[in-house]
Write an enzyme that holds these catalytic residues in place. Structure first.
Site, PDB file in Angstrom:
ATOM      1  N   HIS A 165       1.081  -1.388  -0.422  1.00 21.56           N
ATOM      2  CA  HIS A 165      -0.032  -0.294  -0.350  1.00 21.56           C
ATOM      3  C   HIS A 165       0.577   1.222   0.382  1.00 21.56           C
ATOM      4  CE1 HIS A 165      -4.678  -1.959   1.716  1.00 21.56           C
ATOM      5  NE2 HIS A 165      -3.266  -2.497   0.620  1.00 21.56           N
ATOM      6  N   CYS A 193       7.663  18.606  -8.884  1.00 17.66           N
ATOM      7  CA  CYS A 193       8.123  18.018  -9.039  1.00 17.66           C
ATOM      8  C   CYS A 193       9.700  18.365  -9.051  1.00 17.66           C
ATOM      9  CB  CYS A 193       7.683  17.537  -9.905  1.00 17.66           C
ATOM     10  SG  CYS A 193       8.298  15.149  -9.769  1.00 17.66           S
ATOM     11  N   GLY A 199      -2.055  -8.835  12.586  1.00 17.61           N
ATOM     12  CA  GLY A 199      -2.428  -7.828  12.437  1.00 17.61           C
ATOM     13  C   GLY A 199      -3.208  -6.711  11.940  1.00 17.61           C
ATOM     14  N   ASN A 258      -3.977 -12.745  16.006  1.00 18.79           N
ATOM     15  CA  ASN A 258      -4.017 -10.883  15.644  1.00 18.79           C
ATOM     16  C   ASN A 258      -4.594 -11.006  17.363  1.00 18.79           C
ATOM     17  OD1 ASN A 258      -5.164  -8.684  13.759  1.00 18.79           O
ATOM     18  ND2 ASN A 258      -7.346  -9.538  14.193  1.00 18.79           N
ATOM     19  N   GLU A 283      -7.555 -10.172  17.941  1.00 15.05           N
ATOM     20  CA  GLU A 283      -9.564 -11.217  17.602  1.00 15.05           C
ATOM     21  C   GLU A 283      -9.063 -11.604  16.451  1.00 15.05           C
ATOM     22  OE1 GLU A 283     -11.705  -7.387  18.359  1.00 15.05           O
ATOM     23  OE2 GLU A 283     -11.073  -6.701  16.051  1.00 15.05           O
TER      24      GLU A 283
HETATM   25  P1  OAD Z   1      -7.868  -2.479  11.453  1.00 15.40           P
HETATM   26  O1  OAD Z   1      -7.761  -1.418  11.351  1.00 15.40           O
HETATM   27  O2  OAD Z   1      -8.547  -3.088   9.806  1.00 15.40           O
HETATM   28  O3  OAD Z   1      -7.269  -4.241  11.501  1.00 15.40           O
HETATM   29  C1  OAD Z   1      -6.381  -3.675  12.413  1.00 15.40           C
HETATM   30  C2  OAD Z   1      -6.297  -5.186  13.275  1.00 15.40           C
HETATM   31  O4  OAD Z   1      -5.148  -5.241  14.092  1.00 15.40           O
HETATM   32  C3  OAD Z   1      -7.766  -5.241  13.965  1.00 15.40           C
HETATM   33  O5  OAD Z   1      -7.843  -6.847  13.805  1.00 15.40           O
HETATM   34  C4  OAD Z   1      -7.320  -5.230  15.096  1.00 15.40           C
HETATM   35  O6  OAD Z   1      -8.063  -6.439  16.259  1.00 15.40           O
HETATM   36  C5  OAD Z   1      -6.209  -6.073  14.791  1.00 15.40           C
HETATM   37  N1  OAD Z   1      -5.215  -5.621  16.592  1.00 15.40           N
HETATM   38  C6  OAD Z   1      -5.364  -3.815  16.931  1.00 15.40           C
HETATM   39  N2  OAD Z   1      -4.427  -4.069  17.967  1.00 15.40           N
HETATM   40  C7  OAD Z   1      -3.362  -5.361  17.986  1.00 15.40           C
HETATM   41  C8  OAD Z   1      -2.426  -5.828  18.617  1.00 15.40           C
HETATM   42  N3  OAD Z   1      -2.074  -4.319  19.904  1.00 15.40           N
HETATM   43  N4  OAD Z   1      -2.111  -6.628  17.982  1.00 15.40           N
HETATM   44  C9  OAD Z   1      -2.426  -7.663  17.222  1.00 15.40           C
HETATM   45  N5  OAD Z   1      -3.559  -7.143  16.614  1.00 15.40           N
HETATM   46  C10 OAD Z   1      -4.350  -5.585  17.075  1.00 15.40           C
HETATM   47  O7  OAD Z   1      -6.011  -2.425   9.014  1.00 15.40           O
HETATM   48  P2  OAD Z   1      -5.559  -3.082   8.789  1.00 15.40           P
HETATM   49  O8  OAD Z   1      -6.403  -4.647   7.975  1.00 15.40           O
HETATM   50  O9  OAD Z   1      -4.091  -3.356   8.314  1.00 15.40           O
HETATM   51  O10 OAD Z   1      -5.898   0.746   3.616  1.00 15.40           O
HETATM   52  O11 OAD Z   1      -6.767  -2.390   6.685  1.00 15.40           O
HETATM   53  C11 OAD Z   1      -6.053  -3.279   6.072  1.00 15.40           C
HETATM   54  C12 OAD Z   1      -6.303  -1.641   5.583  1.00 15.40           C
HETATM   55  O12 OAD Z   1      -6.763  -1.385   5.089  1.00 15.40           O
HETATM   56  C13 OAD Z   1      -5.068  -0.471   5.473  1.00 15.40           C
HETATM   57  O13 OAD Z   1      -3.456  -0.694   4.673  1.00 15.40           O
HETATM   58  C14 OAD Z   1      -5.516   0.442   4.438  1.00 15.40           C
HETATM   59  C15 OAD Z   1      -7.183   0.550   4.986  1.00 15.40           C
HETATM   60  O14 OAD Z   1      -7.566   1.294   4.696  1.00 15.40           O
HETATM   61  C16 OAD Z   1      -5.296   1.682   2.296  1.00 15.40           C
HETATM   62  O15 OAD Z   1      -5.750   2.535   2.945  1.00 15.40           O
HETATM   63  C17 OAD Z   1      -4.915   1.841   1.650  1.00 15.40           C
END
Ligand code: OAD
Length: 234
Positions: free
Chosen positions: A109, A136, A176, A202, A204
Site C-alpha cells: 500500500h 516536482c 494484525g 491477531n 481478535e
Molecule cells: P484494521 O484497522 O482494519 O485491522 C487491524 C487489526 O489489528 C484488527 O483486527 C485488530 O483487532 C488488530 N489489532 C489491534 N491492535 C492489535 C495488537 N496490539 N496486536 C495485534 N492485533 C491488533 O487494519 P488493516 O487490516 O491493516 O489501506 O487495514 C487494511 C487496510 O485498510 C489498510 O492498509 C488501509 C486501510 O484502509 C489503505 O488505506 C489502502
C-alpha cells in the site's frame, strides 16, 4: 523449522498499534474519524487536494518518530535466522519493518515517507509536509505531488511478485489485520491453494478467520515473539 522452506508474512495496522500508531477499523480508529471517500481515493485528491494532503501530512508527522516494537523485531529476527525463503508483505505505510531490520519487504500500500508525482510518476523519500504548490524535482510541474500511498480504487504495488511468493509458500502468517481489504484479504486463500499451513496472529478473530488452519489471539508484542521462537526452535 525443517518442515518449512518458504514463508510469506502479511502484516497490517495491528502490528504497529503498540508502537503508538492508530489502526483503521478498531473503536476510535482512523476510519471512525475520517471518511475513506474524503481522504483516501483519487477522486478525493482531485476534488479537495488540500484536505487529502493534510490528512497524510498528519500521518507522516506521526510516522516519523515511532519505533518498532517487539513484534517487528521478532519478525526481523525470523527473517535473519530462517534458512529458507521469507517474504514480508505489509499493508502498513509506516517504516517500522525496515527500521527493525526486515530486508525482503513489500509495501503493497506504499510508504508514507515517500512522495509520488502524479504527473510523471517520480518517487522520492519525503519527510516534510507535501503542499499543493510543491514542484516536482523531476518534471518541474506543480499540483501533482502526493504521498506514495495506494488509495482505494488504485492497484496495490508488486502484486505479481506477491502472488508468485504465495503460490510457492508452505507457511503463510497473517498478523494484525482485520481481513477487510482486498486483495490482501484474499492472500490466505492463495496460500491454501498452494497447500501452505496458514496461521493468523491477531488481537481478535479477523473477518477471514475460517480460512486459517491455526489462530493465536493476543497482542502482537506477545504472540508474535512467542510464535517466532516456536518456529525457530522447532
Ligand atoms: P484494521 O484497522 O482494519 O485491522 C487491524 C487489526 O489489528 C484488527 O483486527 C485488530 O483487532 C488488530 N489489532 C489491534 N491492535 C492489535 C495488537 N496490539 N496486536 C495485534 N492485533 C491488533 O487494519 P488493516 O487490516 O491493516 O489501506 O487495514 C487494511 C487496510 O485498510 C489498510 O492498509 C488501509 C486501510 O484502509 C489503505 O488505506 C489502502
Amino acid at each position: 523449522m525443517a518442515t518449512y522452506k518458504r514463508i510469506v508474512i502479511l502484516t497490517g495496522a495491528g502490528l504497529s498499534a503498540e508502537s503508538g500508531l492508530s489502526t483503521f477499523r478498531d473503536k476510535g480508529g482512523i476510519w471512525a474519524k475520517h471518511r475513506i471517500e474524503d481522504v483516501a481515493t483519487p477522486a478525493a485528491f482531485a476534488r479537495d487536494p488540500e484536505s487529502v494532503l493534510e490528512f497524510y501530512n498528519t500521518r507522516r508527522k506521526g510516522a516519523r518518530g515511532v519505533k518498532p516494537n517487539a513484534a517487528h523485531e521478532a519478525l526481523a529476527r525470523l527473517e535473519a535466522d530462517f534458512p529458507g525463503d521469507l517474504t514480508t508483505v505489509t499493508q502498513n505505510i509506516d517504516p517500522l519493518h525496515e527500521k527493525a531490520g526486515t530486508k525482503n519487504l513489500i509495501h503493497m500500500h506504499g510508504e508514507i515517507l515517500k512522495a509520488l508525482c502524479a504527473h510523471c510518476g517520480a518517487k522520492k523519500p519525503w519527510e516534510e509536509d507535501i503542499t499543493i504548490d510543491q514542484v516536482c524535482g523531476a518534471c518541474n510541474k506543480d499540483g501533482g505531488m502526493r504521498p506514495d500511498v495506494v488509495w482505494f480504487g488504485e492497484m496495490p504495488y508488486r502484486m505479481e511478485e506477491i502472488y508468485a511468493a504465495l503460490g510457492r509458500c508452505d507457511l503463510f502468517i497473517s498478523i494484525g489485520t482485520s481481513g477487510n481489504v482486498y486483495p490482501a484479504a484474499g492472500f490466505v486463500a492463495e496460500a491454501r491453494a498452494a497447500h501452505a499451513h496458514t496461521v493468523e496472529l491477531n488481537l481478535e478473530p479477523s473477518e477471514g478467520i475460517s480460512m486459517f488452519a491455526e489462530a493465536i489471539h493476543g497482542k502482537a508484542t506477545q504472540v508474535v515473539p512467542a510464535y517466532v521462537d516456536r518456529l525457530l526452535n522447532s
